[in-house]
Scaffold this motif. Structure first.
Motif, mmCIF file in Angstrom:
data_model
loop_
_atom_site.group_PDB
_atom_site.id
_atom_site.type_symbol
_atom_site.label_atom_id
_atom_site.label_comp_id
_atom_site.label_asym_id
_atom_site.label_seq_id
_atom_site.Cartn_x
_atom_site.Cartn_y
_atom_site.Cartn_z
ATOM 1 N N LYS A 3 25.880 -76.718 -7.900
ATOM 2 C CA LYS A 3 27.269 -76.828 -7.424
ATOM 3 C C LYS A 3 28.020 -77.926 -8.165
ATOM 4 O O LYS A 3 29.157 -77.741 -8.584
ATOM 5 C CB LYS A 3 27.275 -77.144 -5.920
ATOM 6 C CG LYS A 3 27.055 -75.927 -5.058
ATOM 7 C CD LYS A 3 28.374 -75.391 -4.583
ATOM 8 C CE LYS A 3 28.243 -74.006 -4.200
ATOM 9 N NZ LYS A 3 28.615 -72.872 -4.155
ATOM 10 N N ARG A 6 28.875 -76.946 -11.718
ATOM 11 C CA ARG A 6 29.995 -76.015 -11.834
ATOM 12 C C ARG A 6 31.316 -76.721 -11.612
ATOM 13 O O ARG A 6 32.309 -76.468 -12.283
ATOM 14 C CB ARG A 6 29.822 -74.892 -10.814
ATOM 15 C CG ARG A 6 30.039 -73.520 -11.440
ATOM 16 C CD ARG A 6 30.040 -72.462 -10.397
ATOM 17 N NE ARG A 6 31.345 -72.294 -9.837
ATOM 18 C CZ ARG A 6 31.565 -71.516 -8.791
ATOM 19 N NH1 ARG A 6 30.565 -70.893 -8.204
ATOM 20 N NH2 ARG A 6 32.778 -71.377 -8.327
ATOM 21 N N ARG A 7 31.292 -77.612 -10.677
ATOM 22 C CA ARG A 7 32.510 -78.346 -10.370
ATOM 23 C C ARG A 7 32.952 -79.182 -11.576
ATOM 24 O O ARG A 7 34.133 -79.211 -11.929
ATOM 25 C CB ARG A 7 32.228 -79.254 -9.190
ATOM 26 C CG ARG A 7 33.492 -79.816 -8.647
ATOM 27 C CD ARG A 7 33.241 -80.520 -7.365
ATOM 28 N NE ARG A 7 34.474 -81.128 -6.970
ATOM 29 C CZ ARG A 7 34.673 -81.696 -5.806
ATOM 30 N NH1 ARG A 7 33.684 -81.718 -4.936
ATOM 31 N NH2 ARG A 7 35.823 -82.227 -5.521
ATOM 32 N N VAL A 10 34.496 -76.939 -14.230
ATOM 33 C CA VAL A 10 35.885 -76.559 -13.937
ATOM 34 C C VAL A 10 36.827 -77.726 -14.207
ATOM 35 O O VAL A 10 37.893 -77.555 -14.787
ATOM 36 C CB VAL A 10 36.017 -76.062 -12.486
ATOM 37 C CG1 VAL A 10 37.482 -75.875 -12.121
ATOM 38 C CG2 VAL A 10 35.265 -74.765 -12.306
ATOM 39 N N ASN A 11 36.390 -78.929 -13.821
ATOM 40 C CA ASN A 11 37.252 -80.091 -14.059
ATOM 41 C C ASN A 11 37.434 -80.355 -15.551
ATOM 42 O O ASN A 11 38.534 -80.672 -16.001
ATOM 43 C CB ASN A 11 36.678 -81.325 -13.381
ATOM 44 C CG ASN A 11 36.973 -81.290 -11.892
ATOM 45 O OD1 ASN A 11 37.862 -80.546 -11.454
ATOM 46 N ND2 ASN A 11 36.221 -82.054 -11.105
ATOM 47 N N LEU A 13 37.235 -78.104 -17.858
ATOM 48 C CA LEU A 13 38.090 -77.035 -18.374
ATOM 49 C C LEU A 13 39.557 -77.323 -18.054
ATOM 50 O O LEU A 13 40.445 -77.140 -18.894
ATOM 51 C CB LEU A 13 37.665 -75.696 -17.760
ATOM 52 C CG LEU A 13 38.216 -74.458 -18.458
ATOM 53 C CD1 LEU A 13 37.687 -74.376 -19.879
ATOM 54 C CD2 LEU A 13 37.843 -73.208 -17.682
ATOM 55 N N LEU A 14 39.794 -77.819 -16.839
ATOM 56 C CA LEU A 14 41.172 -78.196 -16.449
ATOM 57 C C LEU A 14 41.711 -79.257 -17.395
ATOM 58 O O LEU A 14 42.838 -79.155 -17.874
ATOM 59 C CB LEU A 14 41.160 -78.761 -15.036
ATOM 60 C CG LEU A 14 41.596 -77.840 -13.901
ATOM 61 C CD1 LEU A 14 41.490 -78.587 -12.575
ATOM 62 C CD2 LEU A 14 43.011 -77.352 -14.107
ATOM 63 N N PHE A 16 40.654 -80.024 -20.463
ATOM 64 C CA PHE A 16 40.804 -79.501 -21.821
ATOM 65 C C PHE A 16 42.025 -78.583 -21.912
ATOM 66 O O PHE A 16 42.874 -78.723 -22.801
ATOM 67 C CB PHE A 16 39.528 -78.736 -22.210
ATOM 68 C CG PHE A 16 39.643 -78.026 -23.524
ATOM 69 C CD1 PHE A 16 39.637 -78.740 -24.717
ATOM 70 C CD2 PHE A 16 39.778 -76.637 -23.569
ATOM 71 C CE1 PHE A 16 39.744 -78.086 -25.925
ATOM 72 C CE2 PHE A 16 39.900 -75.976 -24.771
ATOM 73 C CZ PHE A 16 39.872 -76.711 -25.959
ATOM 74 N N GLY A 17 42.119 -77.652 -20.951
ATOM 75 C CA GLY A 17 43.251 -76.727 -20.937
ATOM 76 C C GLY A 17 44.566 -77.481 -20.804
ATOM 77 O O GLY A 17 45.544 -77.188 -21.496
ATOM 78 N N GLY A 18 44.557 -78.488 -19.910
ATOM 79 C CA GLY A 18 45.784 -79.264 -19.688
ATOM 80 C C GLY A 18 46.223 -79.953 -20.962
ATOM 81 O O GLY A 18 47.386 -79.848 -21.371
ATOM 82 N N SER A 20 45.411 -79.261 -24.113
ATOM 83 C CA SER A 20 45.841 -78.364 -25.196
ATOM 84 C C SER A 20 47.185 -77.702 -24.863
ATOM 85 O O SER A 20 48.009 -77.486 -25.742
ATOM 86 C CB SER A 20 44.769 -77.324 -25.539
ATOM 87 O OG SER A 20 44.116 -76.874 -24.402
ATOM 88 N N ALA A 21 47.415 -77.408 -23.561
ATOM 89 C CA ALA A 21 48.713 -76.824 -23.206
ATOM 90 C C ALA A 21 49.837 -77.820 -23.461
ATOM 91 O O ALA A 21 50.900 -77.468 -23.980
ATOM 92 C CB ALA A 21 48.710 -76.382 -21.753
ATOM 93 N N ALA A 24 50.444 -77.837 -27.026
ATOM 94 C CA ALA A 24 51.139 -76.621 -27.446
ATOM 95 C C ALA A 24 52.621 -76.682 -27.106
ATOM 96 O O ALA A 24 53.445 -76.076 -27.768
ATOM 97 C CB ALA A 24 50.496 -75.397 -26.796
ATOM 98 N N ILE A 25 52.948 -77.417 -26.045
ATOM 99 C CA ILE A 25 54.360 -77.496 -25.658
ATOM 100 C C ILE A 25 55.066 -78.610 -26.431
ATOM 101 O O ILE A 25 56.192 -78.459 -26.890
ATOM 102 C CB ILE A 25 54.477 -77.704 -24.137
ATOM 103 C CG1 ILE A 25 54.045 -76.410 -23.427
ATOM 104 C CG2 ILE A 25 55.905 -78.064 -23.746
ATOM 105 C CD1 ILE A 25 53.767 -76.588 -21.958
#
Lengths: 145, 360, 425
Positions: A3, A6-7, A10-11, A13-14, A16-18, A20-21, A24-25
């Motif tokens: 558990k 996985r947590r 996700v964090n 990924l959040l 990394f995604g945040g 890179s987004a 990108a902006i």
């Protein structure tokens, strides 16, 4: 996968995604704010070089926006700037030193140095530009209608 | 995130500013879950799109130069020479349309779930005014590129203002900054678009959001009637916010794709002496009004048809804004049913006229 | 006393009507412009509805100078028909065809009079006419040939720059066609009658009749008008050269003109049916090569033609390629102003190359071709950069979308995680 694992994933990924987004902006915005080096599409004035390098009885074609402009120094001191495309069939006109006129070699259209169509097929005069000499620099600008 | 309020920064701030309202909001606001929960997202998306408009608009201001001889040229410059200028411009243009679309969806969803009823009358009224302001943004912004279509659409649009009785002619001249659509109109619309409307919108949006936070999420009747045990909620923070964020990201991708694959054309520069091109249409959200005015006969009784039409839309708009205050005395018809039928009729009229406008 | 004087004047007029310049005739009647409002001819003829065919009230003579009596004689102040239209009043009726040039010349050959209307007006029309084929035949008594009114009409005469005039540039071909398109008439002189039809299909005819370009050559620009004759072989080149300036200059300096002075423009281009020239006229590999009329494949002339053809083709195909690339960048919504400017240059270079072939000097053509290749390649390069930029946009779009999608997925997973947590509670 536990558990906790996985947590964490996700964090991550959040995060990394945040990031890179955001990149990108903000990358385009940053680039946008740096002004482009290119001249504007429809300039209102244009520096066309030093008067010392422009002897009497000579002419040259310069570019004004997307239009070619013929710059003429007549036998005297006067400098003229006119659209260089013949009003008949769009050939580029030339300065005739002997006649002190502007001629179009395609169909023998003749204009005077103010752009007025004098003889031959041209149906309309050439558009004149205002010419100023500022600190020995020739500047042409669109004439006010 | 809830442990943020235990941090030193938060305590320092709390000492001086009293963060308890925010803390309350974060810790206690909850969102009811039922089969109409989806409509709760519409307002948030509209807010997000408004922010996109603000930022892309500010960026456009960096290069845009209002004026008869510079507006179109600077737009050309932005879309062809400035890095990513085309992107910013297209995001602004597409974002505007999608924002108005979501504002309409938001409004009708609030209407059909009857969320406008007591105690949310003022939230409804400010929301309606915000929609009118958004349409004003659309109308004034449309002219700014100073292209042919915009020029003639503005001509037609301001002409309509001219048929208002008594003050119409004056109103038209004030809107246009003269007898005709000219460079003066452009300056005026620019001022309206970047100063007047943003100021009004900021105030009303502030009120609108304040009201929403004060009152919490509206619960539809059927949900209210459920026994307490059957009512499901999720915390506003972070669960609803995350869902909001997900939708915003999806909408952002949609706008980006539209901007890249369906760029707005700049068209030809406006020429006041040219004859009007074919297919002059207002933006789609004005179409239902434009089309209805076209259907009116030139004279109805003693009035000009168009004048009557404009008056009708003004009265209908005010009625729509004040609809939370309508109280039915008649016992024969259920109040809730009345609103549903009335809303459906309005929606059908608007959709029908819009579709006709694009077919005819 | 007064009537005797009047009679005397009229008798004088009769005898000297045809001999005296009109303007010297004094101010005795309505003929002077100041009194032109008194015109009994017009008053009666209008009432009786016996107006001349094709009469226009705006006719230049009627409006500015003279009226009926200027050509027909008579007294326009007298309402008595018998008196005003009597020989005694100088009335001559309808002038005979032979007399018409002389009649018109009474005014039009006198500069002192004519310049009161238009200071720079020509007054040599009758002289020229007398030397033209038309004029010579008329003098011989030929009743078919054109005289003044054949082209200018009798009662609807306008200055040649008035679009209503039969001698307005656009109307000229049709005016000449009235006789020269008449097969029966032309056969009598051994002349063709298809000049109009040929002209109408020519580059000049299309420009004049379809595009209404009044600057283009029409019948009288090559044949003259009042002194109309067929231009002969040597003069034709000068005529063409009056508009096609460089073509003539180059041609005259070329070997072709020196060695063979019989050559003229029409040998390659034809006359009435001149078509827009094509590069294929030089292509000695095809049967469209005009050069092969005299030259044959293998000789120096054919080699020159083919070399020039190849150079032009190179630039032309680059130009076409650049244009398709320009379209591609236009349709993908990219900036094309720069490319457009470069292409304008290439187009100029092409025009100049096609003019320079009249030097028959392959080096000249090649040198100009080098400029054309440079500008066309520049245009192609710019267009490719734009198209490249368009691709870059898509890649950029892909990357940024990817970033946002990753974030969206992360948010989605986070939501699921939170939901599970809430369920467990």
């Amino acid at each position: 996968m536990t558990k906790i694992g996985r947590r964490d994933f996700v964090n991550y990924l959040l995060g990394f995604g945040g990031i890179s987004a955001i990149a990108a902006i903000f990358y385009p915005i940053g680039r946008y704010l740096v002004p482009p080096p290119i001249r504007e599409a429809e300039p209102t004035t244009l520096k066309v070089g030093s008067i010392d390098e422009f002897p009497a009885n000579s002419s040259k074609i310069v570019r004004f926006g997307r239009k070619p402009v013929i710059l003429i120094r007549d036998s005297g001191e006067n400098i003229h700037a006119l659209t260089a495309t013949c009003t008949h069939l769009d050939c580029i006109v030339q300065f005739s030193e002997d006649r002190q006129q502007i001629i179009c070699a395609c169909h023998n259209g003749v204009y005077d140095l103010t752009g007025k169509n004098v003889s031959g097929p041209p149906p309309k005069p050439l558009t004149e530009f205002a010419v100023k000499v500022i600190d020995k620099e020739i500047v042409i600008s669109q004439m006010k209608a | 995130m809830s442990n943020f309020f235990d941090s030193r920064v938060a305590r320092w701030l709390d000492d001086r500013l009293d963060l308890s309202p925010i803390k309350n909001l974060v810790e206690h606001k909850k969102v009811p879950i039922h089969h109409h929960t989806v409509w709760y997202y519409m307002g948030g998306v509209t807010l997000f799109l408004f922010l996109v408009q603000v930022f892309s608009g500010i960026l456009l201001l960096m290069y845009y130069r209002p004026g008869e001889n510079s507006a179109y040229e600077s737009m050309q410059f932005i879309t062809s020479k400035v890095h990513f200028g085309w992107l910013i411009r297209n995001i602004h243009a597409w974002g505007a349309n999608i924002m108005v679309l979501f504002a309409f969806i938001h409004m009708f969803s609030v209407f059909f779930t009857k969320a406008f009823k007591r105690p949310r009358e003022l939230t409804w009224a400010t929301g309606f005014i915000l929609l009118v302001l958004a349409m004003g943004f659309g109308f004034s912004g449309y002219l700014l590129p100073w292209n042919e279509l915009a020029f003639f659409a503005t001509k037609v649009g301001t002409d309509i203002a001219g048929v208002v009785p008594i003050i119409g002619e004056k109103l038209k001249i004030v809107l246009r900054g003269g007898d005709d659509v000219t460079g003066a109109t452009l300056s005026r619309f620019f001022g309206i678009h970047v100063a007047i409307l943003p100021a009004l919108t900021t105030v009303l949006l502030g009120l609108h959001l304040l009201f929403v936070q004060r009152q919490g999420m509206s619960e539809p009747e059927f949900f209210e009637e459920l026994p307490e045990a059957k009512k499901h909620y999720i915390p506003f923070f972070p669960d609803f916010v995350l869902r909001d964020a997900l939708l915003w990201l999806v909408v952002l991708i949609i706008i980006l794709s539209l901007a890249v694959f369906f760029p707005w054309e700049l068209g030809l520069k406006a020429d006041p002496l040219a004859s009007a091109p074919m297919g002059i249409r207002p933006e789609w959200y004005f179409m239902f009004m434009f089309q209805s005015l076209k259907f009116l006969p030139p004279h109805i009784l003693f009035f000009e048809g168009e004048t009557l039409g404009v008056l009708f839309f003004a009265v209908a708009g005010i009625f729509w804004m004040l609809i939370p205050f309508v109280k039915l005395q008649n016992g024969s018809i259920n109040e809730s049913k009345f609103f549903t039928y009335f809303g459906l009729a309005t929606l059908a009229f608007m959709l029908g006229m819009t579709i006709l406008g694009y077919l005819v | 006393m007064k009537s005797q004087l009047q009679l005397l004047k009229h008798l004088t007029a009769l005898t000297i009507f045809m001999l005296t310049p009109y303007y010297l005739m004094g101010q005795d009647s309505s003929q002077s412009p100041g009194e032109s409002q008194v015109n009994t001819c017009l008053e009666c003829h209008e009432v009786l509805e016996v107006m001349p065919e094709g009469y226009s009230a705006d006719d230049v003579h009627q409006a500015a100078a003279t009226s009926c009596v200027g050509c027909h004689g008579g007294d326009a102040t007298n309402y008595d028909m018998d008196e005003s239209m009597s020989p005694a009043a100088g009335y001559i009726g309808i002038p005979s065809r032979q007399d018409i040039p002389k009649l018109c010349g009474r005014c039009h050959s006198h500069i002192d009079y004519m310049r009161t209307f238009r200071p720079r007006i020509a007054t040599d029309q009758v002289d020229q006419y007398n030397q033209s084929i038309h004029g010579k035949k008329l003098a011989e008594g030929d009743q078919n040939v054109a005289e003044c009114v054949s082209c200018h009409t009798s009662h609807a005469i306008f200055p040649a720059d008035d679009p209503r005039s039969t001698t307005y540039a656009i109307n000229i071909p049709n005016t000449c066609r009235q006789c020269h398109g008449n097969a029966e008439l032309m056969d009598q002189y051994g002349l063709g009658h298809d000049q109009y039809d040929k002209y109408a299909t020519s580059v000049h005819g299309k420009a004049l009749l379809e595009r209404k370009d009044t600057g283009v050559a029409t019948c009288n620009d090559c044949h003259g008008n009042h002194g109309a004759t067929p231009p002969d072989a040597e003069s034709i080149s000068n005529i063409c050269g009056s508009c096609h300036l460089n073509n003539l200059t180059y041609f005259k300096q070329s070997q072709m003109a020196e060695d063979f002075d019989i050559h003229s423009c029409q040998e390659c281009h034809g006359n009435h049916d001149i078509q827009p020239p094509t590069d294929q006229m030089l292509n000695t590999d095809s049967d469209t090569a005009i050069c092969l009329t005299c030259h044959s494949v293998g000789d120096a002339g054919a080699a020159t033609a083919f070399a020039m053809y190849r150079d032009i083709e190179t630039v032309d195909s680059l130009y076409t390629l650049a244009q398709t690339k320009l379209k591609a960048s236009q349709t993908s919504g990219m900036n094309y102003a720069e490319i457009d400017y470069q292409l304008q240059q290439t187009k100029q270079n092409l025009i100049q190359m096609r003019t320079l072939i009249h030097t028959f000097d392959t080096e000249e053509v090649k040198a100009k071709g080098a400029d054309g290749i440079k500008t066309a390649k520049e245009a192609i390069h710019l267009a490719e950069m734009e198209i490249q930029e368009f691709q870059t946009r898509r890649v950029g779009y892909g990357l940024s979308t990817l970033a946002i999608v990753i974030l969206a997925i992360a948010v989605f997973l986070k939501i699921r995680q939170r939901d599970e947590m809430l369920k467990q509670q």
